[in-house]
Write a protein that holds these residues in place. Structure first.
Motif, short mmCIF file in Angstrom:
data_model
loop_
_atom_site.label_atom_id
_atom_site.label_comp_id
_atom_site.label_asym_id
_atom_site.label_seq_id
_atom_site.Cartn_x
_atom_site.Cartn_y
_atom_site.Cartn_z
N VAL A 1 29.09 -2.43 62.29
CA VAL A 1 29.07 -3.63 62.00
C VAL A 1 30.66 -3.28 61.62
O VAL A 1 31.03 -2.72 60.83
N ARG A 2 31.31 -4.86 61.95
CA ARG A 2 32.31 -4.68 61.42
C ARG A 2 32.69 -5.39 60.01
O ARG A 2 32.31 -6.83 59.69
N SER A 3 33.94 -4.88 59.01
CA SER A 3 33.85 -5.69 57.99
C SER A 3 35.60 -6.08 57.52
O SER A 3 36.32 -5.12 58.29
N SER A 4 35.49 -7.33 57.16
CA SER A 4 37.33 -7.28 56.85
C SER A 4 37.39 -6.75 55.80
O SER A 4 38.72 -6.42 55.76
N LYS A 5 36.67 -5.41 55.35
CA LYS A 5 37.50 -4.48 54.55
C LYS A 5 38.19 -3.34 54.78
O LYS A 5 37.47 -3.63 56.05
N GLY B 1 19.93 -4.86 54.58
CA GLY B 1 19.78 -5.98 55.55
C GLY B 1 21.47 -6.49 56.36
O GLY B 1 21.28 -7.28 56.44
N PHE B 2 21.95 -5.14 55.69
CA PHE B 2 23.43 -5.36 56.91
C PHE B 2 23.57 -6.15 57.45
O PHE B 2 24.26 -6.29 58.86
N ILE B 3 22.22 -4.85 58.64
CA ILE B 3 21.87 -5.44 60.31
C ILE B 3 20.71 -5.88 60.32
O ILE B 3 19.54 -5.16 59.43
N ASP B 4 20.63 -6.40 61.46
CA ASP B 4 18.86 -6.74 61.56
C ASP B 4 17.66 -5.56 61.72
O ASP B 4 18.08 -4.90 62.88
N VAL B 5 17.30 -5.41 60.92
CA VAL B 5 16.39 -4.31 60.57
C VAL B 5 15.37 -3.61 62.16
O VAL B 5 14.96 -2.18 62.51
N ASP B 6 14.97 -4.25 63.24
CA ASP B 6 14.56 -4.29 64.13
C ASP B 6 15.31 -3.45 65.31
O ASP B 6 15.09 -2.66 66.27
N TYR C 1 19.65 1.41 49.65
CA TYR C 1 19.79 1.66 50.96
C TYR C 1 18.96 2.58 51.51
O TYR C 1 18.11 2.54 52.55
N THR C 2 18.73 3.91 50.97
CA THR C 2 18.35 5.13 52.22
C THR C 2 16.62 4.42 51.35
O THR C 2 16.31 5.19 52.65
N ARG C 3 16.62 3.85 50.81
CA ARG C 3 14.49 4.19 50.98
C ARG C 3 15.07 2.71 51.18
O ARG C 3 13.53 2.68 52.10
N TRP C 4 15.10 1.45 52.36
CA TRP C 4 15.37 0.00 52.74
C TRP C 4 14.95 0.85 54.88
O TRP C 4 14.25 0.86 54.82
N VAL C 5 16.05 1.84 54.21
CA VAL C 5 16.20 2.14 55.97
C VAL C 5 14.75 3.43 56.45
O VAL C 5 14.19 2.42 57.27
N LEU C 6 14.52 4.01 55.49
CA LEU C 6 13.33 5.20 55.65
C LEU C 6 11.95 4.23 55.59
O LEU C 6 11.12 4.52 56.06
#
Length: 300
Positions: A87-91, A121-126, A144-149
């Motif tokens: 994903v691209r960011s403005s930062k 949630g930074f990207i569609d999980v599917d 983030y780790t918890r979300w992905v795993l």
């Protein structure tokens, strides 16, 4: 046997290398003998290392909409890593300044930049898990780790995590809620101590792999230790990431733990003989090294 398929996620950055005779102390200045920039970040290191060992790899991360971001995406693609989850960011793209001395020792300063957008949630999980059987995270924060795993486990994937020193230094309590989602936990000797050593062994029920550099690697719960291969060290940056990649492939192929450690030790050793975090071995380089040291090659 078909090649394993991996999702790798974490920080993406550019490593700016300054080569010096010795690393300066506080208030000292050193003139750099050379300078170069290479793709870095523990997760991108693992992704490239896996791809060079003929695994199928998707990288998920955040980079800036800048020249360094373009460079990261292009380089990953050239290495055979799928980038549709970048994903691209403005930062600005993350950056790490690496000061490397003649003995291969290093000091580093990191600017996270766009990596701060790597959140649940930074990207569609599917999209993250399409076509992969294993999820690996490097140096990611617990939320983030918890979300992905957790999402990976819902889909029946195996998982691994290398917290890195920045996370491990905050102690076992900081990652306690993540441990139940991790099948393979990678730490180096300093991280092992920071996470409580024996307390970590009692708390974590999965496969704990401890990387000990020149002393090799071990799986404490099994009382298994495999010595390191002796090589002429040039740059240890990314050696642990090369280790992780080789171990995961061997593990996914169902090889005995002792062979997994030996193969991983070999990958880390080869990488340490080359400059740059992305200079991990190809499968042919790894197998040539293994066979020259009396070990069976990694075949799939």
């Amino acid at each position: 046997m078909s090649a394993p398929s991996f999702l790798v996620s974490g920080n993406a950055s550019i490593d700016e290398y300054y080569l010096v005779d010795r690393i300066p102390a506080a208030d000292e200045a050193q003139e750099a003998k050379d300078f170069f920039a290479k793709l870095g970040g523990a997760a991108t290191n693992v992704a490239v290392a896996l791809s060079r060992l003929k695994a199928r790899v998707t990288f998920a991360g955040v980079v800036g909409s800048d020249e360094y971001g373009d460079l990261i995406v292009r380089y990953l693609s050239e290495e055979g890593v799928a980038t549709h989850c970048v994903v691209r960011s403005s930062k600005p793209t993350g950056k790490v300044v690496v000061i490397l001395d003649n003995a291969g020792r290093r000091a580093m300063v990191a600017v996270r930049g766009a990596n701060t957008d790597l959140k649940p949630g930074f990207i569609d999980v599917d999209a993250l898990f399409k076509g992969v059987s294993h999820a690996h995270l490097s140096s990611t924060k617990p939320d983030y780790t918890r979300w992905v795993l957790a999402e990976a486990k819902k889909r029946g994937l195996s998982t691994s995590y290398d917290p890195g020193m920045a996370i491990a230094s905050r102690g076992l309590e900081y990652i306690r809620d993540v441990l139940g989602l991790v099948d393979v936990l990678f730490v180096n000797a300093r991280e092992y101590d920071a996470l409580g050593g024996e307390a970590l062994e009692k708390e974590y029920c999965g496969l704990l792999v401890v990387k000990e550099g020149e002393h090799g690697s071990r799986i404490p719960r099994l009382g298994l230790q495999v010595p390191a291969f002796r090589v002429s060290t040039v740059d240890t940056t990314g050696a642990g990431d090369s280790f992780n990649a080789a171990f995961l492939i061997a593990w996914k192929l169902g090889l005995p733990y002792e062979k997994c450690l030996a193969i991983a030790n070999a990958a880390g050793a080869i990488k340490s003989t080359k400059l740059g975090a992305q200079s991990s071995p190809t499968l042919s380089e790894l197998n040539s090294f293994l066979e020259s040291r009396g070990h069976e090659p990694l075949v799939f």
